[in-house]
Design an enzyme around this catalytic site. Sequence first.
Site, mmCIF file in Angstrom:
data_model
loop_
_atom_site.group_PDB
_atom_site.id
_atom_site.type_symbol
_atom_site.label_atom_id
_atom_site.label_comp_id
_atom_site.label_asym_id
_atom_site.label_seq_id
_atom_site.Cartn_x
_atom_site.Cartn_y
_atom_site.Cartn_z
ATOM 1 N N GLY A 46 -98.429 6.034 -11.020
ATOM 2 C CA GLY A 46 -97.267 7.124 -11.246
ATOM 3 C C GLY A 46 -97.915 8.448 -11.209
ATOM 4 N N ARG A 338 -111.885 -14.420 -11.750
ATOM 5 C CA ARG A 338 -111.479 -14.705 -12.798
ATOM 6 C C ARG A 338 -110.828 -16.033 -13.418
ATOM 7 N NH1 ARG A 338 -109.483 -8.488 -13.729
ATOM 8 N NH2 ARG A 338 -111.516 -7.469 -13.893
ATOM 9 N N GLU A 433 -99.198 -1.957 -10.512
ATOM 10 C CA GLU A 433 -99.267 -3.277 -11.102
ATOM 11 C C GLU A 433 -97.592 -3.915 -11.213
ATOM 12 O OE1 GLU A 433 -101.095 -3.966 -15.175
ATOM 13 O OE2 GLU A 433 -100.408 -5.979 -15.170
#
Lengths: 645, 251
Positions: A46, A338, A433
Site C-alpha cells: 500500500g 517451510r 499478501e
Amino acid sequence: MTTLNSKIPKGQLENKWTGYKASQNLVNPPNKRKIDVIIVGTGLAGSSAASSLGAMGFNVKIFCIQDSPRRAHSIAAQGGINAAKNYPNDGDSVYRLFYDTIKGGDYRAREANVYRLAEVSNNIIDQCVAQGVPFAREYGGLLDNRSFGGAQVSRTFYARGQTGQQLLLGAYSALSYEINNGNVQMFTRREMMDVVIVDGKARGIIVRNLITGDIERHSAHAVVLATGGYGNVYFLSTNAMNSNCSAAIQAWRKGAFIANPAYVQIHPTCIPVHGDYQSKLTLMSESLRNDGRIWVPKKKEDAEKIRNKQLKAKDLKEEDRDYFLERRYPAFGNLVPRDVASRAAKERCDAGFGVGNTGLAVFLDFASAINRLGKNVIEERYGNLFQMYEKIVDENPYQNPMMIYPAVHYTMGGIWVDYELMTTIPGLYAAGEANFSDHGANRLGASALMQGLADGYFVLPYTVQNYLSSDIKTGAISTTLPEFDAAEKAVKDRLQGLLSIKGKRSVDSFHKELGKTMWNHVGMGRTKESLEKALVVFKDIRERFHKELLIPGTTEGVNIELEKATRVEDYIDMAELITTDALTRNESCGGHFREESQTEEGEAKRDDANYMYVGAWEYKGTGEMTLHKEDLNYENIEVKSRNYK
Amino acid sequence: MDFTLKIWRQENAKAKGRFETYKISNISSDCSFLEMLDQLNETLVDKIEIPICFDHDCREGICGMCSLYINGRPHGPDDDITTCQLHMRKFKDGDTITIEPWRAKAFPVIKDLMVDRNALDKIIQAGGYVSISTGGVPDANSIPVSKKNSDLAMDAAQCIGCGACVATCKNASAMLFVAAKVSHLALLPQGKVEAKERVLRMVRKMDELGFGNCTNTGACEAECPKSITLTNIARLNREFIFAGILSEDKY
C-alpha cells in the site's frame, strides 16, 4: 457470468512485461491531476503504491486502521528480501529466482506473474538503498547476502532481524514525502467497511472512523486493496491483532473472486503455545535455520524425560538426537521450505517425540554454531531474536536450545487478480499478501517483502495507469450517488444489527472457538472428514454468533468490541472459503496437505492431472459459493515432483 | 497471581479522566501484560461494561503501537522492551499496578489509555526522508557505505516511533525520536545531500507541534525499548548547529 481472463501478454516469457509496458496506455500529467485513486492499507504494498502513484501525479487517498501508516504488519517481517542480483557470484539469475519460486510454490503459481516478480526484484533493492534503507554490509562497503529456505544460492538482503521494519520505514518515508508534497492524503484510524460499485466499476469505499464512529464516504476512479492476509482466521497466528480479512470479504461479497484460500502457510519456527489466555504467536525468523539445527530425541523415553524436566536437552548425547530434517532431506537439510519443515516437525511430535510441557515442540539448537563461530557472531546475526525469545519464554537460548513449533503465518491465497493485479471487479485491484498471485501453494522465505514492494513500486503504477487512461473525461466521482447511499445504509444497518443482538458472549470467545476448529480440522493435516466436520461447526458458530453476541456501548466513538465483531463475522465466511477450497482440492500441494494424498514416505503428493488450476470462488450468498477454474500452463518450466532430498 | 489495577479511564478527548480500581486473579506468570488486560476486558464485557481502550497491534515489540505508562515507567518495569513484551513474571503476586496513558501536550488522550501520536508522523513528513520518487535510481552496489556507518545508521533506524521518549521526558521533548531519524539519514551518503535542510525542517516542526526542549536528563535513552542512545542527540545538535551556520534555509 464472469469468465477468468488472466490477461497474460503474448510473447516470450522474458519479453512479456517489457512488451506490456511498451504498449500500455498512458495518462498525461494534467489529466493525472483529475484522477483519484484510493489505496486501502499502508503496508509494503500500500505505501509503495501510494508513494509511486502520488509521485506520478494522481490524487491518492490512503487509509489505515492504526494510528500511523508505519504500524502496518509488514513491519514485523524479520529475515530478509530476495533479489536476483547475483552479487555473491554463486549462480543466481532472474530465471533461477523465477524457477525457485515456481518450484517452491509447488507448481501452482502463474509463470508470467512470477517471472515479472523475479525481473523487478533487482529494482526493489536499488530503490530501497536509494531511500536509505540500512541493509547489512560487508567491510568493503557493499551489500551482504544470506540464504533462505528453498534456495541453494544466497540472494537474501537483510537489515539485522528487522528487514520488514526497515523496508516499511523506507516505503513510509516515501509516502511521507508525497504527503508533504500534497500528492497523497493520509487517513489514519479508518476501517474499510465496503467497496462501492458504480456501473460495474469500483468507484469508492465506505469507511468507519474508529475514533468518532462516523461512517464516511470516499470516491475515486480506482481502488487498490493492500490489506494483507487472512491468517487471523485461526485466532492464534503470527499476524498482528488488527490484521484482518474484512476488506477482502467485502470485495468478495461485491463480486471479486477469492482464489486458492486453502493455501495457508504454517511457519515451522514459532514460539510454542503455552496457555489459553494467549493472544498471538511469535515467529522466530527462518534465517535462524542458517545456523540452527532442528532435532528431537531419538528415543521416546528421552523425550518423555525432557518433557518432565528430568533430563536437560543439552545433556542428551549427540548419538541420541534425531536431526530429522538433515536425516530426511540431506540436500537441503535444515533449509527445506517451510511447508516441508512444518510437516516434519508435526510428524515427530504426533509420533511422541515432541518436547516442551505439551509435547508440541522441537528443538532449534545453536550449540554447534556457537562452538564453530563463537557467541559474538551468533549474537551479531540474531541478537534481537534471541532477546525476543528470552523475554517471552524466560530461558536463555545461548545456553539451552530454543523450542519451536509451527504456527499460521502467511496466506498464499487471496483475492483473484489478473496479470494487471485487477480483480474480477473493474477498477478494483489487490496487491501484496491480499492477492493470490505469485506464491502458488507455498511461499518461500524472504519473498513476501519482495512481492509487496514489486506490486506497489513497479507493477501497479503501470497497470493502474493503463486502466485510468479511459477515465480522463469522467470527472470527479460524486459521493452523493445512490450507490453510496445504499452502501452507507447497509454498513450502518449491519453495525446496528450486531449491537442489537445483546446476547451474552464476547466477540473474542467466538473468535477463539472459530480459530480452534480451524487449527484442529483445517490446519497442517486435512482430511475429507475433518473438513466436512469443520463446515458443520462453522454454520453452527455463525448461527450462535447472531444470537449470542454481546457488544457493550454504541456505534459512536471508539468501540473496540464493535470493531472486532465485524471482523469475526467476516472470518466465519473466510473459514468456510478456506475449508470448502481445501475439501475440493483432493491433492496435497505446498501448504495444503490432504492426508489422503501422500507418498509412502509421507511426502505431499500432487495430482497435476486433476488439480493444476487456480480455484477462484464466487460469492453466492451467505455460506454459498461457486468455483471457477483458471488452468495453469507451464511453458518454460518442466513440472516435476518437488524434491528436497 | 492476583493483582489490583488502578487504570486511567477517560471517555473521550474532552472528558475529565479518573483512576478506576479493578481486581484480577488467577493470572499466569507467563502471561504478557496485554494478555492480562485482555482477560480483564473479557470480564468487563461479561458484565456489559465498556472495556478498557488501549493501543496495541503486533504484540512482538516492533510496530510501536502499544503505549502504556506502568507504575511510572513507559512500557513498565523491564528494560529494552515494549509494553507488549512485558510479562507478569516481572511483578509480585498481590501487587498494585498503576496504568496511565502517555502524557504529553503533543499526545492528547483519545480514550482511556489511547493517545494521538500523529505529531510524530508530522515530524517525519517535514523531512524524515530522502527526497526521491520511484525509479531512476542507481544500482544498489554503486553506493558503497562503510560497515561502521551502516551499523550506526541501523542502530538509529531501529526507532519504532512509540513515543516512550516523549512520555518519560519531563519536558515532553521528542529529541530522541528526531535525533534517531536525523542520524540514520545523516550517516548515509544517500541522506547527506539534503541533511542540512532536513534537520532544520524536522526541528522546526517538532517545536511547532508543542514538544518541549531537551535538557539532557537522559530519561529517553533509559526508557527507549530499542536502546537508541543519547549519542544520536549529540549528532542531531551537531547537524543542527552546522546547518544553522551553513544553510540558506534558516531555522
